[in-house]
Design a protein around this motif. Structure first.
Motif, PDB file in Angstrom:
ATOM      1  N   GLU A 130      22.284 107.989  25.332  1.00  0.00           N
ATOM      2  CA  GLU A 130      21.945 106.675  24.459  1.00  0.00           C
ATOM      3  C   GLU A 130      23.949 105.985  24.958  1.00  0.00           C
ATOM      4  O   GLU A 130      23.438 104.784  25.420  1.00  0.00           O
ATOM      5  N   ARG A 131      25.184 106.772  24.640  1.00  0.00           N
ATOM      6  CA  ARG A 131      26.072 106.366  24.288  1.00  0.00           C
ATOM      7  C   ARG A 131      26.650 105.698  25.874  1.00  0.00           C
ATOM      8  O   ARG A 131      26.734 104.404  26.076  1.00  0.00           O
ATOM      9  N   GLU A 133      24.142 104.610  27.971  1.00  0.00           N
ATOM     10  CA  GLU A 133      22.515 103.040  28.030  1.00  0.00           C
ATOM     11  C   GLU A 133      23.482 101.975  27.907  1.00  0.00           C
ATOM     12  O   GLU A 133      23.305 100.813  28.526  1.00  0.00           O
ATOM     13  N   THR A 134      24.099 102.269  26.852  1.00  0.00           N
ATOM     14  CA  THR A 134      24.382 101.185  25.988  1.00  0.00           C
ATOM     15  C   THR A 134      26.286 100.617  26.141  1.00  0.00           C
ATOM     16  O   THR A 134      26.637 100.127  25.233  1.00  0.00           O
ATOM     17  N   GLY A 135      26.834 101.825  26.460  1.00  0.00           N
ATOM     18  CA  GLY A 135      28.354 101.527  26.518  1.00  0.00           C
ATOM     19  C   GLY A 135      29.055 100.690  27.997  1.00  0.00           C
ATOM     20  O   GLY A 135      30.039 100.439  27.760  1.00  0.00           O
ATOM     21  N   ASP A 170      16.806 104.782  33.774  1.00  0.00           N
ATOM     22  CA  ASP A 170      15.832 105.276  32.711  1.00  0.00           C
ATOM     23  C   ASP A 170      14.662 105.941  32.268  1.00  0.00           C
ATOM     24  O   ASP A 170      14.695 105.622  30.797  1.00  0.00           O
TER      25      ASP A 170
END
Length: 570
Positions: A130-131, A133-135, A170
């Motif tokens: 998650e880090r 993907e959103t980083g 994804d």
């Protein structure tokens, strides 16, 4: 036949045709004129002239293009084999293969380094996925680094591969995050690792689950030494046997392989004070403890060059000795070989120390050959490393602290002994031949100071060292002959053989000294040894000497070996 420097003319009769050699000549002007005439008369669509230079050391030609004119080459479209068509990874599970993890580790190296984790942990920790993907743009840049070169290899457009890998990443992130939400990765604080392994050993997702458990146990642990210590703790808590144990140990080994592949982690594990050579020696000690122990038992001086391993590294070494992590042992061995063939100096500020550490590594890796690496791989690595030992920069650093030319010669003999490969041996021999053939060498040996007997003994020892350096026959003969010639000058000026023959001493003593000179024991083989042999033969033929020796046959017995070596007795 073309000489050491010659020129070659290539032509292409049509634009799509390949280059073909038309002629080779040692005349540069003729080569260029021929090429221009071919192009002007339209007998060729394109011409090229190259200069070929022969390296006398390696006997290989290097090429420099002097002229290329005419129609440009037509680039052939690459034909992709059916087996290579399509993306390398097609499903989230493909990202967990060793090849894919290696690619992920390379394209996300900076991001993984900042997080203090490995590619294995990224693929098994939902929070890291998650880090990423959103980083920001890290993931998009990584996908681009994969798609661009792969498009040429598999025959697909970059745009198609970008979309494919974006969908794949994804799906992989969604799969991992979903597994975390379902509580698929138990916490080891409330569960036993052995119990988890036994419980999931029949699950189709057992690899993902145990990987997530191992990765979760490493959360917030940074630094190679601490992480290795934690992994060794997990190995101790693994099931004792069967497939559950293999499940745990394989996951731990994968993390270990990726952890030690990071240079900073390896330095932290072995100790930051070690230079590159000592680090490699410590790695060899870790992966081949039995072989290193046998070498140290044979020669205790080897222990001075091989650092001991302690703490987590010692715990890992014990498991490697028990053959619990064979892939890790092979990976570490290959890493040592890669470092050996790289141009990086092992001891940048200590050239003599680099020779010593290389000698130690050669003995250790050769003794372990067959179990970790093949003997051919070891030999090839040291041949490649030896190329860096005979270049001018290294040789200059190696002898820079020598105050005398004799010291330089002794160092260069040591260099000849420790390089491997015929071309490298020849290069080292050239340095030694230039040293002993210099005017400075002869002048220093003729200078007052040491006695003639001491100088001849030194030259004899140097000559024997040259014969033991395993140079080719011609180099050994040339260098040994040069040393012998210098010894002849020293003996001629002192008239040592004549003085010994005329000395008021017992015949047995004079013969012993002369025969030791004649056999190369206390004087180099050459003119000095030949003159000593002549004087010894003259003494043996003298009536008084023959009578003395005949009266005391026991006194002649110790001389027989020396006489045979000098060629004076059957």
């Amino acid at each position: 036949m073309a000489g050491p420097v010659h020129y070659e003319v290539y032509i292409r009769k049509t634009a799509p045709a390949p280059w073909s050699l038309l002629m080779a000549t040692e005349d540069r002007a003729r080569a260029i004129e021929t090429a221009e005439d071919l192009l002007a008369d339209r007998r060729a669509a394109a011409v090229r002239v190259t200069k070929e230079m022969l390296d006398q050391g390696t006997m290989e030609f290097s090429s420099v293009t002097l002229m290329t004119r005419g129609a440009p080459e037509v680039k052939q479209k690459r034909v992709v084999a059916a087996d290579d068509a399509g993306p390398r990874c097609n499903g989230p599970e493909d990202l967990y293969s060793p090849y894919a993890r290696e690619i992920i580790g390379r394209v996300l190296e900076d991001w993984l380094g900042r997080q203090g984790v490995t590619a294995f942990e990224l693929l098994h920790r939902p929070d890291l996925a998650e880090r990423l993907e959103t980083g920001g743009t890290e993931l998009q840049h990584a996908i681009q680094k994969v798609a661009v070169p792969e498009s040429q290899a598999v025959g697909q457009t970059v745009h198609d591969l970008l979309r494919h890998y974006q969908r794949l990443s994804d799906a992989a992130i969604e799969r991992l995050v979903s597994a975390g939400r379902r509580g698929l990765f138990p916490d080891l604080e409330s569960h036993s690792l052995a119990d988890i392994a036994h419980r999931i050993s029949a699950s189709p997702e057992r690899g993902l689950i145990i990987g997530g458990v191992i990765a979760r146990a490493l959360t917030d642990i940074r630094g190679g030494r601490l992480r290795l210590d934690k992994l060794m703790d997990l190995a101790e808590r693994a099931p004792m046997e069967g497939s559950p144990r293999a499940l745990v140990m394989v996951a731990i080994e994968q993390v270990l392989c990726e952890t030690v592949a990071v240079r900073t982690n390896l330095a932290d594990i072995l100790g930051p004070a070690l230079d590159q050579g000592s680090s490699l020696a410590a790695v060899v000690h870790m992966v081949a403890p039995r072989e290193v122990a046998a070498l140290v038992a044979h020669d205790a001086r080897i222990a001075l060059h091989i650092p001991p391993v302690s703490g987590p590294a010692a715990r890992l070494s014990a498991r490697l000795e028990a053959n619990e992590f064979p892939l890790l042992a092979a990976a570490l061995s290959r890493m040592v070989v890669r470092e050996l063939v790289s141009p990086r100096r092992l001891r940048p500020n200590d050239a003599p120390g680099e020779i010593e550490i290389l000698r130690t590594l050669a003995m250790a890796l050769t003794s372990a050959a067959g179990r970790l690496l093949t003997l051919e791989e070891v030999q090839s690595a040291f041949v490649e490393r030896s190329k860096g030992l005979v270049i001018a920069d290294f040789v200059g650093a190696y002898v820079q602290h020598c105050e005398t030319i004799l010291c330089e010669a002794e160092h260069l003999v040591r260099l000849c002994e420790n390089v491997t490969g015929s071309a490298n041996k020849r290069a080292a021999a050239r340095w030694l031949a230039a040293c002993v053939g210099s005017l400075r060498f002869e002048s220093e040996m003729r200078a007052p100071g040491l006695s003639a007997a001491q100088k001849l003994s030194i030259l004899a020892r140097l000559q024997r060292s040259v014969r033991g350096a395993m140079l080719n026959e011609r180099d050994t003969e040339v260098i040994g002959g040069t040393i012998g010639t210098v010894g002849g000058v020293v003996e001629s000026e002192a008239k040592l053989a004549l003085q010994l023959a005329r000395a008021p001493a017992p015949i047995q003593q004079k013969l012993t000294l002369l025969l030791r000179l004649a056999t190369g024991e206390t004087a180099p083989l050459g003119p000095a040894a030949d003159r000593a042999k002549v004087e010894a033969l003259r003494l043996l033929r003298a009536p008084d000497s023959r009578a003395t020796l005949a009266a005391d046959p026991a006194a002649l017995a110790p001389l027989r070996t020396l006489m045979q070596a000098a060629g004076l007795a059957a």
